[in-house]
Design an enzyme around this catalytic site. Structure first.
Site, short mmCIF file in Angstrom:
data_model
loop_
_atom_site.label_atom_id
_atom_site.label_comp_id
_atom_site.label_asym_id
_atom_site.label_seq_id
_atom_site.Cartn_x
_atom_site.Cartn_y
_atom_site.Cartn_z
N HIS A 60 0.55 -1.32 -0.05
CA HIS A 60 -0.28 -0.64 0.25
C HIS A 60 0.59 1.55 -0.04
CE1 HIS A 60 -4.17 1.83 1.25
NE2 HIS A 60 -3.29 2.65 1.21
N HIS A 62 1.81 4.70 -2.45
CA HIS A 62 1.34 6.51 -3.40
C HIS A 62 2.71 6.80 -3.71
CE1 HIS A 62 -2.69 6.05 -1.82
NE2 HIS A 62 -2.55 5.40 -0.51
N LEU A 63 2.92 6.64 -5.42
CA LEU A 63 3.98 6.73 -5.87
C LEU A 63 3.28 8.10 -6.23
CD1 LEU A 63 5.51 4.05 -6.65
CD2 LEU A 63 5.81 5.32 -4.81
N ARG A 64 2.17 8.62 -6.44
CA ARG A 64 1.73 9.84 -6.92
C ARG A 64 1.86 9.81 -8.71
NH1 ARG A 64 -0.95 10.51 -2.74
NH2 ARG A 64 -0.46 11.20 -1.20
N ASP A 152 -8.78 3.32 -3.06
CA ASP A 152 -8.81 4.04 -2.23
C ASP A 152 -8.10 5.33 -2.13
OD1 ASP A 152 -6.91 3.77 0.85
OD2 ASP A 152 -5.51 4.18 -0.56
N HIS A 232 -5.32 -0.38 6.04
CA HIS A 232 -5.02 0.46 7.29
C HIS A 232 -6.23 0.75 8.36
CE1 HIS A 232 -7.66 3.72 4.79
NE2 HIS A 232 -6.39 3.36 3.50
N ASN A 278 -4.64 9.99 7.23
CA ASN A 278 -6.47 9.52 7.48
C ASN A 278 -6.72 7.83 6.79
OD1 ASN A 278 -9.05 9.08 6.79
ND2 ASN A 278 -8.96 10.20 4.77
N ASP A 305 1.31 2.95 3.54
CA ASP A 305 0.39 3.44 3.92
C ASP A 305 0.81 4.74 3.06
OD1 ASP A 305 -1.70 5.84 2.45
OD2 ASP A 305 -2.43 5.55 3.81
N HIS A 309 3.75 14.16 0.19
CA HIS A 309 3.18 15.83 -0.50
C HIS A 309 4.37 16.58 -0.61
CE1 HIS A 309 -0.86 14.26 0.50
NE2 HIS A 309 -0.43 14.00 1.52
#
Length: 429
Positions: A60, A62-64, A152, A232, A278, A305, A309
């Protein structure tokens, strides 16, 4: 090319092995596991005093990429993974555009091969554009290589769509990964609803919002007889709902994050935006329930997760900051410090949750050390003491709730397909 990992403590949850020994690698495969393997003409890694484990897998992240490369991209994200000891990561589809078709799945797989330094797996969207209105091209994405399906990034409120999606993915035995929080209850909150939020005067996200959503999602999966994975998990109510569902034979698995397992909402008294996630960090009774769930198998995996940013996005007032932070480079240290060195989990249990079980859930031929297997291996020192410094991260995300903390335990070598990718904190590719 041959590589010999010599004299390490080999821990392999797939067969519950925990022995001192050697592993010989050739042409990207493990060809021998044993004692005092010959070393002539072979590159040798002295693993004395170190743990040799199947490569860590984060299911899980987030490589964006595509579209949000100011936060992260495949090159920076996979290097962060290697630095943290991960040999495989699975990326979420909430990009711009969303990964909702086979062309994008194929493109990310190709980018992973050319720009990435660890194995990159793709999770496709459940609904087109992540809008929760119409199913995405699920079958095409799975056939192209997607290992799971998920919306997600937010909770899917459309019950009918989730039911239909589960019926469809069930034909492929492909898990749907859900972010389970009822936004009608939680949507306006910024942290866990409890004593700390009341003291600070901050509107909270009640744990019952997670409980209700988890119950609904599991009921739909039970009805469809389809695999579902709860991402999560953070509430004690959700842990118990998952526990009871497993007893009924529902095809449900679940994960918890290092931060939900080691931090509480007390941290938010500082209003440091690095702690805004979150679902939110919850009170200690929820943390204790999560750890108990890991111990008894209710929670199957530990996943980061990882949600970086851009610096300026998090450098704002608490309520305006986006949720999430970079977690790949701190995950193993946080888990070893908070769970192993406190006696809450054994090394075998930690490696199982961070390698073997994620591979099993996603249907990957990894997460194990055996002759003939691809040589994805993590070597770590559970006693290594180091200080977290976000500025030195490989990820573009420079916020972490663990900043300046001392951890005990660190990955020292990451081996992917038989090649040393990271050694002593330095990514070599």
């Amino acid at each position: 090319m041959k590589l010999l990992i010599k004299g390490g403590r080999i821990i392999n949850p797939a067969d519950h092995t925990d022995v001192i020994g050697d592993i010989l690698v050739e042409n990207g495969k493990i060809i021998e596991i044993g004692q005092k393997i010959a070393t002539d003409g072979t590159e040798v890694i002295d693993a004395s005093g170190l743990v040799v484990a199947p490569g860590l897998i984060d299911m899980h992240v987030h490589l964006r990429e595509p579209g949000l490369e100011a936060k992260e991209d495949i090159a920076s994200g996979t290097r962060a993974a290697a630095a943290g000891g991960f040999t495989t990561v699975a990326c979420m589809p909430n990009t711009k555009p969303a990964v909702d078709n086979s062309i994008l799945v194929s493109g990310i797989i190709q980018r992973g091969q050319t720009e990435g330094v660890v194995n990159l797996k793709v999770i496709g969207a459940l609904s087109k554009r992540l809008e929760g209105k119409e199913l995405a091209e699920i079958g095409d994405m799975i056939q192209t290589g997607a290992v799971a399906i998920s919306d997600d990034g937010g909770h899917l409120d459309n019950t009918r769509l989730l039911k239909t999606g589960l019926e469809y993915t069930g034909m492929f035995e492909c898990p749907v990964i859900t972010h389970s929080e009822d936004e009608g209850l939680a949507g306006e909150g910024f942290m866990h609803e409890g004593a700390v939020s009341a003291m600070l005067g901050v509107k909270g996200r009640p744990s019952v919002a997670e409980d209700i959503a988890v119950a609904r999602d599991i009921m739909l999966a039970e009805y469809a007889n389809a695999p579902i994975h709860i991402a999560h998990v953070s509430s004690k109510g959700a842990v118990e709902i998952i526990r009871q569902a497993k007893k009924r034979g529902v095809k449900v698995t679940a994960e918890a994050t290092p931060h939900h397992l080691t931090l509480t909402d007390e941290e938010l008294k500082t209003f440091n935006t690095a702690f805004k996630v979150n679902p939110p960090l919850r009170s200690s009774d929820h943390v204790e329930a999560l750890i108990a769930g890991l111990k008894d198998g209710t929670i199957d995996a530990i996943a980061t997760d990882h949600a970086p940013h851009a610096f300026e996005e998090k450098d704002v007032e608490f309520r305006y900051a986006p949720s999430g932070f970079a977690g790949l480079e701190t995950a193993l240290g946080a888990v070893l410090t908070g769970l192993y060195h406190t006696g809450k989990l054994t090394l075998m249990e930690i490696i199982e949750k961070m390698s073997y079980m994620p591979a099993k859930i996603l249907g990957l031929e990894s997460g194990t050390l055996k002759i003939g297997a691809q040589a994805d291996i993590t070597v770590f020192d559970p006693e290594y003491i180091w200080e977290v410094n976000c500025i030195k991260f490989y990820t573009r995300g420079k916020h972490s709730p663990f900043e300046s903390r001392n951890f005990k335990g660190k990955a020292l070598i990451t081996i992917v397909n038989g090649s040393i990718i990271m050694q002593n904190g330095e990514v070599l590719k």
